[in-house]
Design a protein around this motif. Structure first.
Motif, mmCIF file in Angstrom:
data_model
loop_
_atom_site.group_PDB
_atom_site.id
_atom_site.type_symbol
_atom_site.label_atom_id
_atom_site.label_comp_id
_atom_site.label_asym_id
_atom_site.label_seq_id
_atom_site.Cartn_x
_atom_site.Cartn_y
_atom_site.Cartn_z
ATOM 1 N N LYS A 86 1.000 -46.985 -43.388
ATOM 2 C CA LYS A 86 0.374 -47.532 -44.595
ATOM 3 C C LYS A 86 0.834 -48.967 -44.765
ATOM 4 N N ALA A 87 0.153 -49.702 -45.606
ATOM 5 C CA ALA A 87 0.534 -51.086 -45.862
ATOM 6 C C ALA A 87 1.877 -51.127 -46.588
ATOM 7 N N GLN A 88 2.792 -51.929 -46.060
ATOM 8 C CA GLN A 88 4.121 -52.014 -46.643
ATOM 9 C C GLN A 88 4.639 -53.437 -46.538
ATOM 10 N N PRO A 89 5.492 -53.845 -47.473
ATOM 11 C CA PRO A 89 6.102 -55.176 -47.357
ATOM 12 C C PRO A 89 7.155 -55.169 -46.260
ATOM 13 N N VAL A 90 7.046 -56.097 -45.325
ATOM 14 C CA VAL A 90 7.997 -56.205 -44.217
ATOM 15 C C VAL A 90 8.637 -57.586 -44.276
ATOM 16 N N GLY A 91 9.970 -57.622 -44.352
ATOM 17 C CA GLY A 91 10.671 -58.896 -44.412
ATOM 18 C C GLY A 91 11.560 -59.161 -43.218
ATOM 19 N N ILE A 92 11.905 -58.098 -42.487
ATOM 20 C CA ILE A 92 12.776 -58.228 -41.317
ATOM 21 C C ILE A 92 12.266 -57.319 -40.212
ATOM 22 N N VAL A 93 12.222 -57.842 -38.996
ATOM 23 C CA VAL A 93 11.897 -57.028 -37.820
ATOM 24 C C VAL A 93 13.066 -57.127 -36.852
ATOM 25 N N ARG A 94 13.496 -55.960 -36.383
ATOM 26 C CA ARG A 94 14.579 -55.902 -35.410
ATOM 27 C C ARG A 94 14.031 -55.350 -34.098
ATOM 28 N N LEU A 95 14.265 -56.098 -33.022
ATOM 29 C CA LEU A 95 13.861 -55.671 -31.686
ATOM 30 C C LEU A 95 15.108 -55.425 -30.847
ATOM 31 N N ALA A 96 14.997 -54.510 -29.890
ATOM 32 C CA ALA A 96 16.119 -54.242 -29.000
ATOM 33 C C ALA A 96 15.610 -53.762 -27.660
ATOM 34 N N GLU A 97 16.272 -54.236 -26.610
ATOM 35 C CA GLU A 97 16.035 -53.714 -25.273
ATOM 36 C C GLU A 97 17.050 -52.605 -24.976
ATOM 37 N N ASP A 98 16.728 -51.794 -23.996
ATOM 38 C CA ASP A 98 17.667 -50.798 -23.508
ATOM 39 C C ASP A 98 18.608 -51.502 -22.545
ATOM 40 N N ILE A 99 19.697 -52.095 -23.094
ATOM 41 C CA ILE A 99 20.548 -52.948 -22.265
ATOM 42 C C ILE A 99 21.331 -52.165 -21.221
ATOM 43 N N GLU A 100 21.363 -50.851 -21.332
ATOM 44 C CA GLU A 100 21.974 -50.076 -20.245
ATOM 45 C C GLU A 100 21.283 -50.368 -18.920
ATOM 46 N N GLN A 101 19.989 -50.735 -19.002
ATOM 47 C CA GLN A 101 19.209 -51.040 -17.799
ATOM 48 C C GLN A 101 19.126 -52.545 -17.548
ATOM 49 N N GLY A 102 19.966 -53.313 -18.215
ATOM 50 C CA GLY A 102 19.963 -54.757 -18.050
ATOM 51 C C GLY A 102 19.123 -55.441 -19.111
ATOM 52 N N GLN A 103 19.259 -56.757 -19.194
ATOM 53 C CA GLN A 103 18.481 -57.563 -20.127
ATOM 54 C C GLN A 103 17.344 -58.226 -19.368
ATOM 55 N N ARG A 104 16.111 -58.159 -19.902
ATOM 56 C CA ARG A 104 14.956 -58.575 -19.121
ATOM 57 C C ARG A 104 14.034 -59.579 -19.819
ATOM 58 N N VAL A 105 13.746 -59.398 -21.083
ATOM 59 C CA VAL A 105 12.722 -60.195 -21.763
ATOM 60 C C VAL A 105 13.168 -61.644 -21.910
ATOM 61 N N SER A 106 12.282 -62.573 -21.508
ATOM 62 C CA SER A 106 12.591 -63.999 -21.610
ATOM 63 C C SER A 106 11.655 -64.749 -22.556
ATOM 64 N N ARG A 107 10.534 -64.124 -22.932
ATOM 65 C CA ARG A 107 9.608 -64.772 -23.878
ATOM 66 C C ARG A 107 8.748 -63.699 -24.529
ATOM 67 N N HIS A 108 8.645 -63.753 -25.854
ATOM 68 C CA HIS A 108 7.851 -62.749 -26.561
ATOM 69 C C HIS A 108 7.300 -63.345 -27.847
ATOM 70 N N VAL A 109 6.335 -62.659 -28.414
ATOM 71 C CA VAL A 109 5.743 -63.082 -29.676
ATOM 72 C C VAL A 109 5.501 -61.850 -30.536
ATOM 73 N N LEU A 110 5.692 -61.990 -31.829
ATOM 74 C CA LEU A 110 5.533 -60.895 -32.782
ATOM 75 C C LEU A 110 4.312 -61.159 -33.658
ATOM 76 N N HIS A 111 3.433 -60.156 -33.762
ATOM 77 C CA HIS A 111 2.255 -60.227 -34.627
ATOM 78 C C HIS A 111 2.281 -59.078 -35.623
ATOM 79 N N GLY A 112 1.598 -59.260 -36.735
ATOM 80 C CA GLY A 112 1.420 -58.208 -37.719
ATOM 81 C C GLY A 112 -0.015 -58.168 -38.185
#
Length: 460
Positions: A379-405
């Motif tokens: 449902k529609a909700q107020p969002v003020g913070i987004v937290r992203l995480a990789e599964d670092i047990e498998q290493g760090q991979r992402v070098s560029r990303h973009v967030l949309h809503g």
């Protein structure tokens, strides 16, 4: 699939991935094999997110930041030392570990030692029978906190500093610390290397020092600007660089205390092509100084400043080490304790409820190094913070990303970023959102499903 890996995926919701060709699977496996990965100790260390530093010693009584090494040990006399109060304050603030300055640059040891009389044994505290490190370690364990110790390699008091025998002297002190006080979670070093009483500097035997820690405390992580397990973020403001890779090229920071523009860059940002896993620790004091000074009792950092530090340390794939210095009485000052409580209340409010906690995250690989993660909040909700995480047990991979809503089919860009790692926090401005989309535009290896969390971000 091991338990921790399974829990990571479960926490991200049910993930739907596109089928991969045999060629792409083989390439992904080769890339994944080449990536540095954290040890179990490094994983535990990073997942703590917050630890507390405790700077205490003769500097507290001499009203200095760096002691000269000639301080009279009898000035050390805390009249109400209560390490349990330190540990309780740390736990209530959300810390999961503490690190004590067992010895600072002045050479005064907060523990009885065979190596020198410049220690608590020569002080009036506890009749010369006291051991601050013992009381600290016991208090930490009573409050379910992991124990860390800092023993300065620079010693402005030791007469053998700058000579052939100092490394023996220092390793004997380390052996005492590493064998008397139970399991040590983090051994904290720095590269400070000034002159000793002889006017000479010391050539530290770092390979020997690191090997000693590995032998006596194999599960401990070692911190210094050059690691070997955890690196300095490059400043004492608690601000990790961005981008921030957990991998480094060890040749860029060859030894603790090395200094050059390239070293500074390596500490701040790590290396996308780094060959070893060495994540960043961001250290900062809750006050202007690291030791307690009564003139700074009204200069404790605000909740807003501490939250800003949180977003730029933990939120930049680092771990935060916050210093709180005891007073001459041996207690955390009431202003510091009150601020820690206010800050914990604020953080709890900011991250009170994950709007995406039980929602399905649809994950789709769109190319060899690209992917899309999408979540419907229901449902529609107020969002003020987004937290992203990789599964670092498998290493760090992402070098560029973009967030949309989006509310419906009209997607709006909310944030852009480079690295994600263990945690990437974005504060966004959006009245109401129903859906979130994270597009991985590039990665150093085939990206794996992301953890996506969303919060209203309302502070108190």
């Amino acid at each position: 699939m091991n338990v921790s890996r399974r829990n990571f995926l479960a926490s991200a919701g049910a993930l739907i991935a596109t089928a991969a060709s045999p060629w792409s699977c083989a390439r992904a496996m080769a890339d994944a094999t080449a990536l540095p990965r954290p040890t179990s100790s490094q994983l535990l260390w990073q997942r703590d997110e917050l630890a507390m530093f405790v700077h205490f010693g003769v500097n507290t009584y001499a009203d200095r930041e760096w002691g000269l090494g000639n301080e009279d040990p009898t000035i050390f006399n805390p009249t109400a030392l209560d390490a349990r109060q330190w540990a309780r304050s740390a736990r209530e603030a959300g810390a999961r570990a503490m690190i004590l300055t067992a010895k600072h640059h002045d050479g005064f040891c907060l523990f009885p030692t065979k190596t020198t009389k410049h220690s608590v044994e020569s002080s009036p505290w506890r009749g010369g029978k006291g051991d601050v490190v013992r009381e600290f370690a016991d208090a930490c364990r009573a409050e379910n906190l992991r124990v860390g110790l800092y023993c300065s390699p620079w010693d402005r008091n030791s007469p053998v500093y700058g000579g052939d025998h100092y490394n023996d002297f220092y390793c004997e002190q380390l052996t005492e610390l590493l064998t008397r006080y139970g399991e040590i979670h983090e051994m904290w070093f720095d590269g400070a290397n000034g002159e000793g009483p002889s006017g000479k500097r010391q050539a530290y035997d770092w390979p020997r020092i690191h090997a000693l820690v590995r032998k006596l405390q194999p599960n401990a992580v070692m911190f210094s600007d050059a690691g070997p397990d955890v690196r300095w973020c490059g400043n004492e403001k608690g601000m990790a660089g961005y981008p921030n890779w957990a991998m480094v090229n060890p040749a860029r920071v060859p030894y603790p205390g090395a200094d050059s523009p390239d070293v500074s860059d390596a500490l701040l940002h790590g290396d996308s092509a780094g060959t070893i896993w060495r994540p960043a620790e961001a250290d900062v004091s809750i006050r202007p100084g690291w030791f307690h000074h009564a003139t700074e009792d009204d200069k404790v950092k605000s909740v807003e400043a501490l939250n800003e530090i949180w977003f730029n340390s933990v939120g930049h794939n680092s771990k935060l080490l916050l210093n709180v210095p005891p007073t001459r009485e041996g207690l955390f000052h009431e202003n510091d304790v009150a601020r820690l409580h206010e800050w914990r209340t604020s953080r709890d409010a900011l991250f009170a409820h994950d709007l995406a906690a039980d929602k399905k995250v649809v994950w789709k690989r769109t190319g060899e190094r690209s992917a899309v993660a999408e979540v419907d909040l229901g449902k529609a909700q107020p969002v003020g913070i987004v937290r992203l995480a990789e599964d670092i047990e498998q290493g760090q991979r992402v070098s560029r990303h973009v967030l949309h809503g989006a509310m419906g089919s009209d997607w709006k860009e909310l944030a852009q970023g480079s690295t994600i790692g263990a945690c990437k926090l974005d504060r966004i401005v959006s009245p109401q959102l129903r859906k979130l989309r994270v597009t991985v535009l590039d990665a150093i290896a085939p990206p794996l499903p992301l953890r996506v969390a969303a919060y209203t971000g309302s502070a108190v």
